[in-house]
Design a protein around this motif. Structure first.
Motif, mmCIF file in Angstrom:
data_model
loop_
_atom_site.group_PDB
_atom_site.id
_atom_site.type_symbol
_atom_site.label_atom_id
_atom_site.label_comp_id
_atom_site.label_asym_id
_atom_site.label_seq_id
_atom_site.Cartn_x
_atom_site.Cartn_y
_atom_site.Cartn_z
ATOM 1 N N GLY A 271 -12.465 -13.688 4.139
ATOM 2 C CA GLY A 271 -11.081 -13.653 3.707
ATOM 3 C C GLY A 271 -10.361 -12.588 4.515
ATOM 4 N N LEU A 272 -9.072 -12.453 4.300
ATOM 5 C CA LEU A 272 -8.284 -11.413 4.960
ATOM 6 C C LEU A 272 -7.445 -10.701 3.917
ATOM 7 C CD1 LEU A 272 -7.339 -13.456 8.108
ATOM 8 C CD2 LEU A 272 -8.701 -11.370 8.087
ATOM 9 N N PHE A 273 -7.426 -9.391 4.002
ATOM 10 C CA PHE A 273 -6.848 -8.578 2.946
ATOM 11 C C PHE A 273 -6.051 -7.418 3.539
ATOM 12 C CE2 PHE A 273 -11.074 -10.153 2.076
ATOM 13 C CZ PHE A 273 -10.897 -10.910 0.922
ATOM 14 N N ILE A 274 -5.020 -6.988 2.810
ATOM 15 C CA ILE A 274 -4.346 -5.735 3.126
ATOM 16 C C ILE A 274 -4.863 -4.716 2.112
ATOM 17 C CG2 ILE A 274 -2.174 -4.487 3.315
ATOM 18 C CD1 ILE A 274 -2.551 -6.658 5.466
ATOM 19 N N LEU A 275 -5.556 -3.720 2.629
ATOM 20 C CA LEU A 275 -6.106 -2.644 1.810
ATOM 21 C C LEU A 275 -5.086 -1.518 1.782
ATOM 22 C CD1 LEU A 275 -8.565 -1.193 0.425
ATOM 23 C CD2 LEU A 275 -9.199 -0.427 2.727
ATOM 24 N N THR A 276 -4.688 -1.071 0.589
ATOM 25 C CA THR A 276 -3.703 -0.005 0.473
ATOM 26 C C THR A 276 -4.259 1.166 -0.321
ATOM 27 O OG1 THR A 276 -2.712 -1.227 -1.384
ATOM 28 C CG2 THR A 276 -1.611 -1.399 0.754
ATOM 29 N N ALA A 277 -3.739 2.352 0.003
ATOM 30 C CA ALA A 277 -4.135 3.582 -0.676
ATOM 31 C C ALA A 277 -2.925 4.509 -0.722
ATOM 32 C CB ALA A 277 -5.303 4.242 0.054
ATOM 33 N N ARG A 278 -3.037 5.546 -1.529
ATOM 34 C CA ARG A 278 -1.958 6.526 -1.661
ATOM 35 C C ARG A 278 -2.572 7.910 -1.784
ATOM 36 N NH1 ARG A 278 3.432 6.650 -2.917
ATOM 37 N NH2 ARG A 278 4.211 8.329 -4.249
ATOM 38 N N ASP A 279 -2.036 8.856 -1.007
ATOM 39 C CA ASP A 279 -2.474 10.249 -1.070
ATOM 40 C C ASP A 279 -1.223 11.100 -1.229
ATOM 41 O OD1 ASP A 279 -3.714 12.690 -0.923
ATOM 42 O OD2 ASP A 279 -4.260 12.529 1.193
ATOM 43 N N GLY A 280 -1.001 11.643 -2.412
ATOM 44 C CA GLY A 280 0.242 12.364 -2.687
ATOM 45 C C GLY A 280 1.406 11.405 -2.647
ATOM 46 N N THR A 281 2.336 11.627 -1.729
ATOM 47 C CA THR A 281 3.485 10.735 -1.591
ATOM 48 C C THR A 281 3.326 9.760 -0.436
ATOM 49 O OG1 THR A 281 4.655 12.326 -0.180
ATOM 50 C CG2 THR A 281 5.061 12.463 -2.561
ATOM 51 N N LYS A 282 2.196 9.823 0.255
ATOM 52 C CA LYS A 282 1.969 8.984 1.442
ATOM 53 C C LYS A 282 1.303 7.669 1.066
ATOM 54 C CE LYS A 282 1.315 8.068 5.923
ATOM 55 N NZ LYS A 282 2.386 7.688 6.818
ATOM 56 N N ASP A 283 1.971 6.549 1.374
ATOM 57 C CA ASP A 283 1.414 5.213 1.214
ATOM 58 C C ASP A 283 0.906 4.732 2.561
ATOM 59 O OD1 ASP A 283 2.091 4.584 -1.587
ATOM 60 O OD2 ASP A 283 4.167 4.686 -0.880
ATOM 61 N N ASN A 284 -0.182 3.964 2.550
ATOM 62 C CA ASN A 284 -0.699 3.428 3.807
ATOM 63 C C ASN A 284 -1.516 2.181 3.511
ATOM 64 O OD1 ASN A 284 -0.928 3.737 6.695
ATOM 65 N ND2 ASN A 284 -3.081 4.116 6.356
ATOM 66 N N GLY A 285 -1.801 1.424 4.571
ATOM 67 C CA GLY A 285 -2.623 0.232 4.422
ATOM 68 C C GLY A 285 -3.170 -0.219 5.754
ATOM 69 N N CYS A 286 -4.175 -1.095 5.694
ATOM 70 C CA CYS A 286 -4.768 -1.664 6.902
ATOM 71 C C CYS A 286 -5.325 -3.051 6.564
ATOM 72 C CB CYS A 286 -5.871 -0.761 7.461
ATOM 73 S SG CYS A 286 -7.320 -0.577 6.399
ATOM 74 N N VAL A 287 -5.603 -3.820 7.614
ATOM 75 C CA VAL A 287 -6.193 -5.143 7.458
ATOM 76 C C VAL A 287 -7.714 -4.984 7.375
ATOM 77 C CG1 VAL A 287 -6.526 -7.416 8.508
ATOM 78 C CG2 VAL A 287 -4.348 -6.223 8.794
ATOM 79 N N ILE A 288 -8.334 -5.656 6.409
ATOM 80 C CA ILE A 288 -9.801 -5.733 6.350
ATOM 81 C C ILE A 288 -10.206 -7.181 6.126
ATOM 82 C CG2 ILE A 288 -10.104 -3.355 5.517
ATOM 83 C CD1 ILE A 288 -10.732 -4.553 2.723
ATOM 84 N N ASN A 289 -11.441 -7.502 6.495
ATOM 85 C CA ASN A 289 -11.942 -8.857 6.262
ATOM 86 C C ASN A 289 -13.215 -8.848 5.423
ATOM 87 O OD1 ASN A 289 -13.894 -7.999 8.039
ATOM 88 N ND2 ASN A 289 -13.593 -9.616 9.538
ATOM 89 N N THR A 290 -13.545 -7.701 4.829
ATOM 90 C CA THR A 290 -14.745 -7.627 4.003
ATOM 91 C C THR A 290 -14.379 -7.090 2.627
ATOM 92 O OG1 THR A 290 -16.048 -7.173 5.983
ATOM 93 C CG2 THR A 290 -17.107 -6.779 3.870
ATOM 94 N N ALA A 291 -14.241 -7.995 1.678
ATOM 95 C CA ALA A 291 -14.008 -7.650 0.273
ATOM 96 C C ALA A 291 -14.652 -8.746 -0.556
ATOM 97 C CB ALA A 291 -12.520 -7.544 -0.031
#
Length: 199
Positions: A12-32
């Motif tokens: 599958g293809l996924f957008i993985l997101t995380a948050r550290d303090g006020t910083k949001d970020n994400g990346c593409v992964i294919n293993t979930a």
């Protein structure tokens, strides 16, 4: 060994997101994947060079947005071709926040899952995060995008004009140029320069 055999495994293809303090970020992964039903746990594999990886190591929480067949190549470029260390990937992206405060995409995705890390496994270039599912919601009935669907329907077709460059033997990504840097990492599959060959 023909490394293209790995492309026959369904991903599958996924957008993985995380948050550290006020910083949001994400990346593409294919293993979930779901690994147990009771307790409800998932596992994701994340390349250690991704900024999102470091955020999850620090905070222990993440969301995955499950990309569907309506996903556009621009989404893959946004989350896969640049680093969140020096850019804001959430600009011009439609998203909401789940109860854990982390973003999930509202367009081009059919569901999201929130999770809290309970253990990690060092895989060398990647970390396997095993996590308890804490939340989730179905967003649409669109079919999930697979890696094969991405290559057949989302990724732009290669130009018929001859190019100078190098092709990733794992995923088919093309690096244009006369010289491939020794420390180059494929933005799609995260494999090193040694897995590229000249066009």
């Amino acid at each position: 060994m023909d490394l293209k055999v790995m492309n026959k495994i369904s991903y599958g293809l996924f957008i993985l997101t995380a948050r550290d303090g006020t910083k949001d970020n994400g990346c593409v992964i294919n293993t979930a994947m779901q690994v147990t039903a009771n307790p409800n746990r998932i596992a994701i594999a994340v390349n250690k060079s991704n900024y999102t990886h470091d955020m999850i190591l620090k905070t222990g929480e993440f969301n995955i947005s499950i990309l569907d067949e309506s996903a556009k190549f621009g989404t893959f470029k946004n989350f896969g071709f640049k680093s969140g260390r020096d850019s804001d990937k959430m600009v011009e992206i439609k998203y909401n926040r789940s109860e854990n405060g982390i973003t999930y995409l509202t367009d081009e995705c059919n569901a999201y899952v929130s999770a809290k890390v309970c253990s990690t496994v060092d895989l060398g270039s990647h970390t396997l995060f095993i996590a308890d599912v804490t939340d989730g919601q179905i967003l649409s009935s669109n079919p999930s995008a697979t890696y094969a669907f991405y290559h057949s329907n989302i990724k732009p077709a290669a130009s018929s004009a001859p190019k100078k460059g190098f092709i990733c033997t794992i995923c088919g990504y093309i690096y244009e140029g006369d010289t491939l840097p020794d420390d180059f990492i494929c933005p799609i599959c995260k494999h090193p320069a040694s897995d590229f060959k000249p066009l």
